[in-house]
Design a protein around this motif. Structure first.
Motif, PDB file in Angstrom:
ATOM      1  N   ASP A  51       0.810  -1.228   0.000  1.00  0.00           N
ATOM      2  CA  ASP A  51       0.000   0.000   0.000  1.00  0.00           C
ATOM      3  C   ASP A  51       0.839   1.272   0.000  1.00  0.00           C
ATOM      4  OD1 ASP A  51       0.927  -0.182   2.589  1.00  0.00           O
ATOM      5  OD2 ASP A  51      -1.052  -0.079   3.529  1.00  0.00           O
ATOM      6  N   MET A  52       2.056   1.180  -0.549  1.00  0.00           N
ATOM      7  CA  MET A  52       2.944   2.342  -0.656  1.00  0.00           C
ATOM      8  C   MET A  52       3.350   2.545  -2.112  1.00  0.00           C
ATOM      9  SD  MET A  52       5.424   2.002   2.624  1.00  0.00           S
ATOM     10  CE  MET A  52       4.775   1.648   4.238  1.00  0.00           C
ATOM     11  N   PRO A  53       2.420   2.957  -2.968  1.00  0.00           N
ATOM     12  CA  PRO A  53       2.720   3.043  -4.402  1.00  0.00           C
ATOM     13  C   PRO A  53       3.712   4.134  -4.785  1.00  0.00           C
ATOM     14  CG  PRO A  53       0.568   3.998  -3.959  1.00  0.00           C
ATOM     15  CD  PRO A  53       1.038   3.373  -2.673  1.00  0.00           C
ATOM     16  N   LEU A  54       4.072   5.013  -3.857  1.00  0.00           N
ATOM     17  CA  LEU A  54       5.006   6.099  -4.178  1.00  0.00           C
ATOM     18  C   LEU A  54       6.466   5.729  -3.915  1.00  0.00           C
ATOM     19  CD1 LEU A  54       3.031   9.178  -2.774  1.00  0.00           C
ATOM     20  CD2 LEU A  54       2.957   8.191  -5.068  1.00  0.00           C
ATOM     21  N   ILE A  69      -1.506   3.950   1.999  1.00  0.00           N
ATOM     22  CA  ILE A  69      -2.910   4.216   1.686  1.00  0.00           C
ATOM     23  C   ILE A  69      -3.785   3.315   2.544  1.00  0.00           C
ATOM     24  CG2 ILE A  69      -4.636   4.312  -0.148  1.00  0.00           C
ATOM     25  CD1 ILE A  69      -2.193   6.125  -0.675  1.00  0.00           C
ATOM     26  N   ASN A  70      -4.584   3.915   3.409  1.00  0.00           N
ATOM     27  CA  ASN A  70      -5.493   3.134   4.254  1.00  0.00           C
ATOM     28  C   ASN A  70      -6.958   3.327   3.894  1.00  0.00           C
ATOM     29  OD1 ASN A  70      -3.646   1.787   6.008  1.00  0.00           O
ATOM     30  ND2 ASN A  70      -3.212   3.765   6.928  1.00  0.00           N
ATOM     31  N   GLU A  71      -7.284   4.500   3.383  1.00  0.00           N
ATOM     32  CA  GLU A  71      -8.672   4.820   3.046  1.00  0.00           C
ATOM     33  C   GLU A  71      -8.715   5.421   1.649  1.00  0.00           C
ATOM     34  OE1 GLU A  71      -9.963   7.423   6.169  1.00  0.00           O
ATOM     35  OE2 GLU A  71      -9.759   5.864   7.700  1.00  0.00           O
ATOM     36  N   LYS A  72      -9.873   5.373   1.021  1.00  0.00           N
ATOM     37  CA  LYS A  72     -10.004   5.915  -0.341  1.00  0.00           C
ATOM     38  C   LYS A  72      -9.647   7.404  -0.379  1.00  0.00           C
ATOM     39  CE  LYS A  72     -12.014   2.279  -2.394  1.00  0.00           C
ATOM     40  NZ  LYS A  72     -13.092   1.828  -3.165  1.00  0.00           N
ATOM     41  N   SER A  73      -9.942   8.124   0.694  1.00  0.00           N
ATOM     42  CA  SER A  73      -9.621   9.552   0.732  1.00  0.00           C
ATOM     43  C   SER A  73      -8.101   9.796   0.650  1.00  0.00           C
ATOM     44  CB  SER A  73     -10.186  10.197   1.994  1.00  0.00           C
ATOM     45  OG  SER A  73      -9.648   9.592   3.147  1.00  0.00           O
ATOM     46  N   ASP A  74      -7.304   8.792   1.024  1.00  0.00           N
ATOM     47  CA  ASP A  74      -5.846   8.924   0.927  1.00  0.00           C
ATOM     48  C   ASP A  74      -5.389   9.025  -0.526  1.00  0.00           C
ATOM     49  OD1 ASP A  74      -5.604   8.838   3.684  1.00  0.00           O
ATOM     50  OD2 ASP A  74      -5.202   6.676   3.737  1.00  0.00           O
ATOM     51  N   LEU A  75      -6.173   8.475  -1.443  1.00  0.00           N
ATOM     52  CA  LEU A  75      -5.832   8.594  -2.866  1.00  0.00           C
ATOM     53  C   LEU A  75      -5.842  10.049  -3.303  1.00  0.00           C
ATOM     54  CD1 LEU A  75      -7.788   5.571  -4.386  1.00  0.00           C
ATOM     55  CD2 LEU A  75      -5.313   5.868  -4.326  1.00  0.00           C
ATOM     56  N   GLU A  76      -6.788  10.805  -2.777  1.00  0.00           N
ATOM     57  CA  GLU A  76      -6.858  12.227  -3.105  1.00  0.00           C
ATOM     58  C   GLU A  76      -5.647  12.972  -2.565  1.00  0.00           C
ATOM     59  OE1 GLU A  76      -9.023  13.504  -5.273  1.00  0.00           O
ATOM     60  OE2 GLU A  76      -9.730  11.426  -5.437  1.00  0.00           O
ATOM     61  N   LYS A  77      -5.171  12.533  -1.400  1.00  0.00           N
ATOM     62  CA  LYS A  77      -3.987  13.181  -0.813  1.00  0.00           C
ATOM     63  C   LYS A  77      -2.768  12.988  -1.693  1.00  0.00           C
ATOM     64  CE  LYS A  77      -5.589  12.693   3.944  1.00  0.00           C
ATOM     65  NZ  LYS A  77      -5.426  11.967   5.199  1.00  0.00           N
ATOM     66  N   ILE A  78      -2.578  11.762  -2.226  1.00  0.00           N
ATOM     67  CA  ILE A  78      -1.393  11.566  -3.053  1.00  0.00           C
ATOM     68  C   ILE A  78      -1.552  12.235  -4.423  1.00  0.00           C
ATOM     69  CG2 ILE A  78      -0.598   9.533  -1.811  1.00  0.00           C
ATOM     70  CD1 ILE A  78      -1.504   7.793  -4.129  1.00  0.00           C
ATOM     71  N   LYS A  79      -2.784  12.329  -4.905  1.00  0.00           N
ATOM     72  CA  LYS A  79      -3.005  13.045  -6.168  1.00  0.00           C
ATOM     73  C   LYS A  79      -2.684  14.523  -6.005  1.00  0.00           C
ATOM     74  CE  LYS A  79      -6.578  10.025  -8.001  1.00  0.00           C
ATOM     75  NZ  LYS A  79      -8.019   9.830  -8.164  1.00  0.00           N
ATOM     76  N   GLY A  80      -2.940  15.048  -4.807  1.00  0.00           N
ATOM     77  CA  GLY A  80      -2.663  16.451  -4.537  1.00  0.00           C
ATOM     78  C   GLY A  80      -1.234  16.709  -4.119  1.00  0.00           C
ATOM     79  N   GLY A  81      -0.391  15.677  -4.159  1.00  0.00           N
ATOM     80  CA  GLY A  81       1.007  15.836  -3.786  1.00  0.00           C
ATOM     81  C   GLY A  81       1.242  15.847  -2.294  1.00  0.00           C
ATOM     82  N   LEU A  82       0.263  15.377  -1.526  1.00  0.00           N
ATOM     83  CA  LEU A  82       0.328  15.331  -0.071  1.00  0.00           C
ATOM     84  C   LEU A  82       0.457  16.736   0.439  1.00  0.00           C
ATOM     85  CD1 LEU A  82       2.611  12.233   0.473  1.00  0.00           C
ATOM     86  CD2 LEU A  82       0.159  12.280   0.559  1.00  0.00           C
TER      87      LEU A  82
END
Length: 193
Positions: A96-99, A180-193
């Protein structure tokens, strides 16, 4: 030392709502990003419900935890890899660490020595035991801990000789270790954290 690359992809992903290994990031499943970062041959540890899904994706080296440790978490996965794959050290990464970047994993492997039992990353002030290298001599320690149903990674690390590597000292970015633990975390990585 001969490394075995172990991708842990057997979690139930309750908070995420579906298997995280197959969640998509930039048109590729998480597990494939992690596998790419590990380089070389990778053995995937998963649970029985996902084995066919991995195999349908063309993965041939997919195994599940051995009895009697099925469902016992990351320690069972690491032990199973040691039991089933002959190597000197085991490079472990959660799916769960795609980065995570290949340079980071390479630097982690280079930090392993015969004098230490494990090399573990510290990022953002947090120990990352699922971005680590473990020596094969730890197999009996894992077995004992699993038999006693002591499944906390922190308890395991407290029993062994660990070299902690701070992410910045190997040129790693803190964002690489965002899991990534929750779907909302996908938005965080899309936004560059």
């Amino acid at each position: 030392m001969k490394p075995i690359h172990v991708l842990l992809a057997g979690g139930l992903s309750r908070r995420f709502g579906e298997p995280k290994a197959f969640a998509m990031w930039e048109n590729k499943p998480f597990y494939q990003w992690c596998k790419q970062a590990m380089g070389g041959k990778v053995v995937i540890l998963s649970h029985s419900e996902l084995l066919d899904r991995f195999k349908n994706n063309g993965e041939v080296s997919v195994i599940e935890d051995i009895d009697p440790f099925k469902g016992k978490g990351p320690l069972a996965g690491i032990y199973t890899a040691m039991e089933r794959q002959d190597g000197d050290c085991y490079v472990v990464l959660a799916c769960d660490m795609p980065l995570i970047r290949q340079n980071t994993i390479t630097a982690l492997k280079k930090s392993m020595s015969l004098e230490t039992d494990a090399v573990v990353i510290v990022a953002n002030g947090q120990v990352q035991p699922l971005v680590a290298v473990y020596h094969k001599r730890l197999k009996p320690v894992l077995y004992e801990q699993l038999c006693q149903n002591e499944l906390k990674l922190s308890d395991f690390l407290a029993r062994i000789r660990v070299t902690y590597i701070h992410a910045e000292t190997i040129g790693a970015k803190a964002s690489e270790f965002f899991n990534i633990n929750e779907k909302s975390d996908l938005e965080k990585i899309k936004g560059g954290l």
